[in-house]
Design a protein around this motif. Structure first.
Motif, PDB file in Angstrom:
ATOM      1  N   VAL A  45      13.785  -1.370  -7.371  1.00  0.00           N
ATOM      2  CA  VAL A  45      14.103  -2.063  -6.115  1.00  0.00           C
ATOM      3  C   VAL A  45      13.023  -3.105  -5.797  1.00  0.00           C
ATOM      4  O   VAL A  45      13.308  -4.276  -5.572  1.00  0.00           O
ATOM      5  CB  VAL A  45      14.215  -1.052  -4.944  1.00  0.00           C
ATOM      6  N   LYS A  46      11.770  -2.665  -5.767  1.00  0.00           N
ATOM      7  CA  LYS A  46      10.662  -3.559  -5.416  1.00  0.00           C
ATOM      8  C   LYS A  46       9.351  -2.963  -5.931  1.00  0.00           C
ATOM      9  O   LYS A  46       9.131  -1.754  -5.789  1.00  0.00           O
ATOM     10  CB  LYS A  46      10.607  -3.684  -3.878  1.00  0.00           C
ATOM     11  N   VAL A  47       8.510  -3.794  -6.508  1.00  0.00           N
ATOM     12  CA  VAL A  47       7.212  -3.299  -7.000  1.00  0.00           C
ATOM     13  C   VAL A  47       6.139  -3.603  -5.955  1.00  0.00           C
ATOM     14  O   VAL A  47       5.711  -4.745  -5.788  1.00  0.00           O
ATOM     15  CB  VAL A  47       6.827  -3.952  -8.352  1.00  0.00           C
ATOM     16  N   SER A  48       5.730  -2.583  -5.227  1.00  0.00           N
ATOM     17  CA  SER A  48       4.652  -2.773  -4.258  1.00  0.00           C
ATOM     18  C   SER A  48       3.332  -2.880  -5.027  1.00  0.00           C
ATOM     19  O   SER A  48       3.256  -2.518  -6.206  1.00  0.00           O
ATOM     20  CB  SER A  48       4.588  -1.580  -3.302  1.00  0.00           C
ATOM     21  N   LEU A  49       2.286  -3.359  -4.350  1.00  0.00           N
ATOM     22  CA  LEU A  49       0.975  -3.442  -5.015  1.00  0.00           C
ATOM     23  C   LEU A  49       0.483  -2.048  -5.399  1.00  0.00           C
ATOM     24  O   LEU A  49      -0.127  -1.856  -6.444  1.00  0.00           O
ATOM     25  CB  LEU A  49      -0.047  -4.135  -4.109  1.00  0.00           C
ATOM     26  N   GLY A  50       0.769  -1.063  -4.547  1.00  0.00           N
ATOM     27  CA  GLY A  50       0.371   0.322  -4.846  1.00  0.00           C
ATOM     28  C   GLY A  50       1.015   0.816  -6.122  1.00  0.00           C
ATOM     29  O   GLY A  50       0.415   1.574  -6.892  1.00  0.00           O
ATOM     30  N   ASN A  51       2.234   0.390  -6.349  1.00  0.00           N
ATOM     31  CA  ASN A  51       2.981   0.754  -7.551  1.00  0.00           C
ATOM     32  C   ASN A  51       2.394   0.028  -8.769  1.00  0.00           C
ATOM     33  O   ASN A  51       2.058   0.639  -9.785  1.00  0.00           O
ATOM     34  CB  ASN A  51       4.448   0.359  -7.334  1.00  0.00           C
TER      35      ASN A  51
END
Ligand code: CIR
Length: 388
Positions: free
Chosen positions: A37-43
């Motif tokens: 869905v979306k790659v957060s910075l944490g991911n």
């Protein structure tokens, strides 16, 4: 879409093994699923090397590491996805947080946060941009957390209540006349729900934090409404939020046209609190310690509420204003906070995006210079529409 609300204690269970230890395999699986869905910075920064490192830490620190990621693991729309739980997280977990912070704040080389509150009055005057900007709602705030306390994601109910009471004592002694309004059930300064709603309507008090899944899943909103409240100065130009995303949000709101006067008011409030004996948590490199890494640096956000009917086409094209603002290093939001809508006049809250690597004085300068450009485009579009 209605967002399901889940609190930290419940959300984190999915990532524990039978003995209650953190299972980083399960964490990895979830990040992989969320990446669709979306790659957060944490991911993005949860790499195999990071897992190696975190496994060398104590079981207690591994639990804190899970806490840091909970906001990101429980929300598929996170862009950052991490919150610090203690000031020392920025060092203990630096192998994870440092590259993330460097990317978010576009840090190159050995940048170190500096502070400078030398901000002139009579210089950043909005009527110089447009004589109509006589009475504008101008705001500045700084985020602060006090040394020796957990950050809001990790505070227990008792710690939240104790922190609020410590602040109430400070408010009684710090020399600026005002009144504290508590949301804590049974507190001596507790206000009614109607009074709280009125303060929210006036954009003084923050919203019910349990309606935002980023805040609930990360623990920021836990034990709501205990330990939460707002101090308001007698003249209603200075405010302090207690127990929101940061332990303290120190705010100045001025109706007028001189940005420097807002800073003057804010700095007076900030130094007043410091003189009452509170020592704020500070990082030697990143500046003030904040719960969300996006606010590290000055922790200062400065804005005005401006009307941009031409750029937004009567409030219908918010994206255009946001895109133009971004080109000038500014962020445009609706009137009610980060994800709120603009009205039919295109009323938007405009602030510089930079927090880290700029001083408090530079934040004000950037706002003023960005506004010159934004109003130039607004006026130009107005002329073109008249001629058409
Ligand atoms: C996210 O990761 O998208 C949310 N946790 C919010 C990040 C922006 N920071 C903030 O509102 N203080």
């Amino acid at each position: 879409m209605e967002q399901k609300i889940v609190f930290k204690e419940e959300a984190r269970k999915a990532f524990l093994d039978a003995d209650g230890n953190v299972d980083f395999g399960k964490v990895q699986e979830k990040w992989t699923e969320l990446a669709k869905v979306k790659v957060s910075l944490g991911n993005k920064y949860f790499t195999p090397e990071v897992v190696e490192q975190v496994k060398k830490l104590s079981a207690a620190d591994q639990q804190r590491f899970l806490d840091v990621m909970m906001g990101g693991l429980a929300n598929d729309d996170s862009s950052v996805g991490v919150y610090a739980t203690r000031p020392e997280d920025y060092d203990v977990f630096s192998f994870y947080l440092q590259p993330l912070i460097r990317e978010y704040h576009k840090i190159e080389g050995e940048t170190k946060q500096e502070h400078d509150w030398n901000i002139p009055v009579d210089e950043y005057v909005l009527t110089k941009i447009d004589p109509k900007l006589e009475k504008v709602s101008m705001r500045a705030r700084v985020a602060r957390n006090v040394k020796g306390w957990n950050l809001p994601p990790l505070m227990s109910k008792e710690e939240r209540i104790n922190f609020e009471n410590k602040m109430v004592q400070a408010f009684e002694n710090f020399g600026i006349k005002g009144k504290y309004h508590s949301l804590t059930p049974g507190h001596k300064d507790q206000i009614t729900q109607e009074q709280a709603d009125e303060l929210i309507k006036r954009h003084f008090l923050f919203n019910d934090m349990t309606t935002d899944n980023h805040l609930t899943s990360s623990g920021v909103a836990s034990d709501w409404p205990f330990g939460r409240g707002i101090w308001i100065s007698e003249d209603e130009t200075k405010m302090i939020w207690v127990g929101e995303e940061d332990q303290l949000r120190i705010i100045s709101i001025v109706q007028g046209n001189d940005l420097g006067k807002v800073d003057q008011s804010l700095h007076q409030l900030l130094t007043g609190i410091e003189k009452s004996g509170l020592e704020f948590a500070e990082h030697p490199v990143y500046g003030v310690i904040t719960t969300c890494p996006t606010n590290m640096g000055t922790g200062k956000r400065q804005s005005i509420l401006g009307k941009f009917p031409n750029i937004t086409n009567g409030g219908k094209d918010e994206k255009k204003l946001k895109d133009i603002a971004r080109q000038f290093g500014l962020q445009a939001r609706g009137m009610g906070g980060e994800h709120s809508a603009m009205d039919h006049e295109g009323t938007a809250d405009i602030s510089p995006s930079a927090r880290f690597g700029v001083t408090e004085a530079v934040v004000t300068k950037r706002l003023y210079e960005g506004l010159i450009k934004l109003y130039e485009i607004e006026a130009q579009l107005g002329k073109e529409q008249q001629q058409a």
